[in-house]
Design a protein around this motif. Structure first.
Motif, PDB file in Angstrom:
ATOM      1  N   MET A 192      49.126  49.845  17.683  1.00 46.53           N
ATOM      2  CA  MET A 192      49.312  50.524  18.946  1.00 46.53           C
ATOM      3  C   MET A 192      48.185  50.120  19.900  1.00 46.53           C
ATOM      4  SD  MET A 192      49.938  54.532  19.634  1.00 46.53           S
ATOM      5  CE  MET A 192      48.433  55.314  20.135  1.00 46.53           C
ATOM      6  N   THR A 193      48.548  49.766  21.105  1.00 43.66           N
ATOM      7  CA  THR A 193      47.583  49.336  22.107  1.00 43.66           C
ATOM      8  C   THR A 193      46.918  50.548  22.751  1.00 43.66           C
ATOM      9  OG1 THR A 193      48.937  47.400  22.562  1.00 43.66           O
ATOM     10  CG2 THR A 193      47.301  47.979  24.205  1.00 43.66           C
ATOM     11  N   ASP A 194      45.615  50.444  22.958  1.00 50.00           N
ATOM     12  CA  ASP A 194      44.860  51.502  23.631  1.00 50.00           C
ATOM     13  C   ASP A 194      45.201  51.513  25.118  1.00 50.00           C
ATOM     14  OD1 ASP A 194      42.940  52.552  21.553  1.00 50.00           O
ATOM     15  OD2 ASP A 194      42.449  50.417  21.449  1.00 50.00           O
ATOM     16  N   THR A 195      45.019  52.665  25.729  1.00 50.34           N
ATOM     17  CA  THR A 195      45.161  52.756  27.181  1.00 50.34           C
ATOM     18  C   THR A 195      43.880  52.238  27.830  1.00 50.34           C
ATOM     19  OG1 THR A 195      44.205  54.971  27.341  1.00 50.34           O
ATOM     20  CG2 THR A 195      46.600  54.821  26.953  1.00 50.34           C
ATOM     21  N   PHE A 196      43.940  52.003  29.120  1.00 46.88           N
ATOM     22  CA  PHE A 196      42.755  51.552  29.851  1.00 46.88           C
ATOM     23  C   PHE A 196      41.626  52.570  29.707  1.00 46.88           C
ATOM     24  CE2 PHE A 196      40.078  51.093  33.594  1.00 46.88           C
ATOM     25  CZ  PHE A 196      39.797  49.735  33.549  1.00 46.88           C
ATOM     26  N   GLU A 197      41.945  53.848  29.811  1.00 44.60           N
ATOM     27  CA  GLU A 197      40.927  54.896  29.697  1.00 44.60           C
ATOM     28  C   GLU A 197      40.292  54.891  28.311  1.00 44.60           C
ATOM     29  OE1 GLU A 197      44.038  55.368  30.938  1.00 44.60           O
ATOM     30  OE2 GLU A 197      43.441  55.556  33.044  1.00 44.60           O
ATOM     31  N   GLU A 198      41.082  54.618  27.285  1.00 45.44           N
ATOM     32  CA  GLU A 198      40.535  54.533  25.927  1.00 45.44           C
ATOM     33  C   GLU A 198      39.613  53.324  25.789  1.00 45.44           C
ATOM     34  OE1 GLU A 198      44.079  56.680  23.348  1.00 45.44           O
ATOM     35  OE2 GLU A 198      44.334  54.579  23.966  1.00 45.44           O
ATOM     36  N   LEU A 199      39.946  52.231  26.456  1.00 45.96           N
ATOM     37  CA  LEU A 199      39.071  51.055  26.429  1.00 45.96           C
ATOM     38  C   LEU A 199      37.739  51.357  27.107  1.00 45.96           C
ATOM     39  CD1 LEU A 199      41.599  48.211  27.291  1.00 45.96           C
ATOM     40  CD2 LEU A 199      40.647  48.781  25.055  1.00 45.96           C
ATOM     41  N   VAL A 200      37.785  52.081  28.205  1.00 45.19           N
ATOM     42  CA  VAL A 200      36.549  52.471  28.886  1.00 45.19           C
ATOM     43  C   VAL A 200      35.708  53.343  27.955  1.00 45.19           C
ATOM     44  CG1 VAL A 200      35.582  53.805  30.813  1.00 45.19           C
ATOM     45  CG2 VAL A 200      37.505  52.232  31.205  1.00 45.19           C
ATOM     46  N   ALA A 201      36.342  54.283  27.282  1.00 43.00           N
ATOM     47  CA  ALA A 201      35.622  55.154  26.347  1.00 43.00           C
ATOM     48  C   ALA A 201      35.018  54.347  25.195  1.00 43.00           C
ATOM     49  CB  ALA A 201      36.554  56.236  25.803  1.00 43.00           C
ATOM     50  N   LYS A 202      35.744  53.357  24.701  1.00 45.66           N
ATOM     51  CA  LYS A 202      35.222  52.506  23.628  1.00 45.66           C
ATOM     52  C   LYS A 202      34.010  51.712  24.106  1.00 45.66           C
ATOM     53  CE  LYS A 202      39.531  51.843  21.090  1.00 45.66           C
ATOM     54  NZ  LYS A 202      39.339  51.932  19.666  1.00 45.66           N
ATOM     55  N   GLN A 203      34.063  51.198  25.327  1.00 47.63           N
ATOM     56  CA  GLN A 203      32.922  50.450  25.861  1.00 47.63           C
ATOM     57  C   GLN A 203      31.725  51.369  26.050  1.00 47.63           C
ATOM     58  OE1 GLN A 203      32.507  46.897  26.655  1.00 47.63           O
ATOM     59  NE2 GLN A 203      30.502  47.823  26.363  1.00 47.63           N
ATOM     60  N   LEU A 204      31.959  52.574  26.549  1.00 47.53           N
ATOM     61  CA  LEU A 204      30.863  53.530  26.719  1.00 47.53           C
ATOM     62  C   LEU A 204      30.225  53.861  25.374  1.00 47.53           C
ATOM     63  CD1 LEU A 204      32.445  55.910  29.374  1.00 47.53           C
ATOM     64  CD2 LEU A 204      30.327  54.590  29.667  1.00 47.53           C
ATOM     65  N   ALA A 205      31.032  54.040  24.341  1.00 42.77           N
ATOM     66  CA  ALA A 205      30.503  54.341  23.010  1.00 42.77           C
ATOM     67  C   ALA A 205      29.682  53.172  22.476  1.00 42.77           C
ATOM     68  CB  ALA A 205      31.651  54.670  22.051  1.00 42.77           C
ATOM     69  N   ALA A 206      30.170  51.954  22.661  1.00 37.60           N
ATOM     70  CA  ALA A 206      29.427  50.781  22.205  1.00 37.60           C
ATOM     71  C   ALA A 206      28.109  50.652  22.975  1.00 37.60           C
ATOM     72  CB  ALA A 206      30.273  49.514  22.363  1.00 37.60           C
ATOM     73  N   ASP A 207      28.143  50.912  24.273  1.00 36.75           N
ATOM     74  CA  ASP A 207      26.921  50.848  25.079  1.00 36.75           C
ATOM     75  C   ASP A 207      25.901  51.882  24.608  1.00 36.75           C
ATOM     76  OD1 ASP A 207      28.077  48.834  26.577  1.00 36.75           O
ATOM     77  OD2 ASP A 207      28.460  50.104  28.337  1.00 36.75           O
ATOM     78  N   GLU A 208      26.357  53.091  24.323  1.00 35.79           N
ATOM     79  CA  GLU A 208      25.457  54.142  23.837  1.00 35.79           C
ATOM     80  C   GLU A 208      24.854  53.763  22.492  1.00 35.79           C
ATOM     81  OE1 GLU A 208      27.581  57.866  23.882  1.00 35.79           O
ATOM     82  OE2 GLU A 208      27.973  57.702  26.031  1.00 35.79           O
ATOM     83  N   ALA A 209      25.653  53.173  21.624  1.00 34.56           N
ATOM     84  CA  ALA A 209      25.148  52.742  20.318  1.00 34.56           C
ATOM     85  C   ALA A 209      24.110  51.641  20.484  1.00 34.56           C
ATOM     86  CB  ALA A 209      26.303  52.265  19.438  1.00 34.56           C
ATOM     87  N   HIS A 210      24.320  50.754  21.440  1.00 35.97           N
ATOM     88  CA  HIS A 210      23.355  49.683  21.691  1.00 35.97           C
ATOM     89  C   HIS A 210      22.038  50.249  22.210  1.00 35.97           C
ATOM     90  CE1 HIS A 210      22.104  45.843  23.959  1.00 35.97           C
ATOM     91  NE2 HIS A 210      21.715  45.759  22.709  1.00 35.97           N
ATOM     92  N   VAL A 211      22.126  51.231  23.082  1.00 33.17           N
ATOM     93  CA  VAL A 211      20.916  51.890  23.594  1.00 33.17           C
ATOM     94  C   VAL A 211      20.142  52.515  22.430  1.00 33.17           C
ATOM     95  CG1 VAL A 211      20.082  53.840  24.982  1.00 33.17           C
ATOM     96  CG2 VAL A 211      21.765  52.255  25.927  1.00 33.17           C
ATOM     97  N   ARG A 212      20.855  53.108  21.509  1.00 28.23           N
ATOM     98  CA  ARG A 212      20.208  53.730  20.334  1.00 28.23           C
ATOM     99  C   ARG A 212      19.472  52.681  19.501  1.00 28.23           C
ATOM    100  NH1 ARG A 212      17.733  57.499  17.462  1.00 28.23           N
ATOM    101  NH2 ARG A 212      18.500  57.765  15.365  1.00 28.23           N
ATOM    102  N   VAL A 213      20.094  51.539  19.271  1.00 27.78           N
ATOM    103  CA  VAL A 213      19.453  50.468  18.498  1.00 27.78           C
ATOM    104  C   VAL A 213      18.191  49.997  19.214  1.00 27.78           C
ATOM    105  CG1 VAL A 213      19.717  48.065  17.735  1.00 27.78           C
ATOM    106  CG2 VAL A 213      21.552  49.707  17.337  1.00 27.78           C
TER     107      VAL A 213
END
Length: 95
Positions: A1-22
């Protein structure tokens, strides 16, 4: 199932937050080659790094799937996501 655009934005935000943590952990602990990290510090950093890596990979796969499903170039979709992420990070304020 393909994610919606809003879900992609949320995934990018989560990845960015994880990178900040590292990055924060590495800045706090110092460079691993110059400072002896405790085993707890090493495990904490490795766990954070794996989380970031996994979230970034999930994002890349989801963007590929979305772009393919929409019949659009991946780089165009990524640019739109980056713009939406910046908008979110600025508190949704119009610029």
């Amino acid at each position: 199932m393909t994610d919606t655009f809003e879900e992609l934005v949320a995934k990018q935000l989560a990845a960015d937050e994880a990178h900040v943590r590292v990055r924060h952990l590495q800045e706090t602990y110092g460079p691993p080659t110059g400072t002896k990290w405790s085993s707890k510090q090493t495990i904490t950093w490795e766990t954070a790094w794996r989380a970031w890596r996994d979230l970034a990979r999930e994002f890349r796969v989801a963007v590929n799937d979305f772009a393919r499903a929409e019949g659009r170039p991946r780089h165009v979709v990524e640019a739109e996501i980056r713009q939406a992420v910046r908008h979110e990070q600025q508190g949704g304020a119009d610029t």
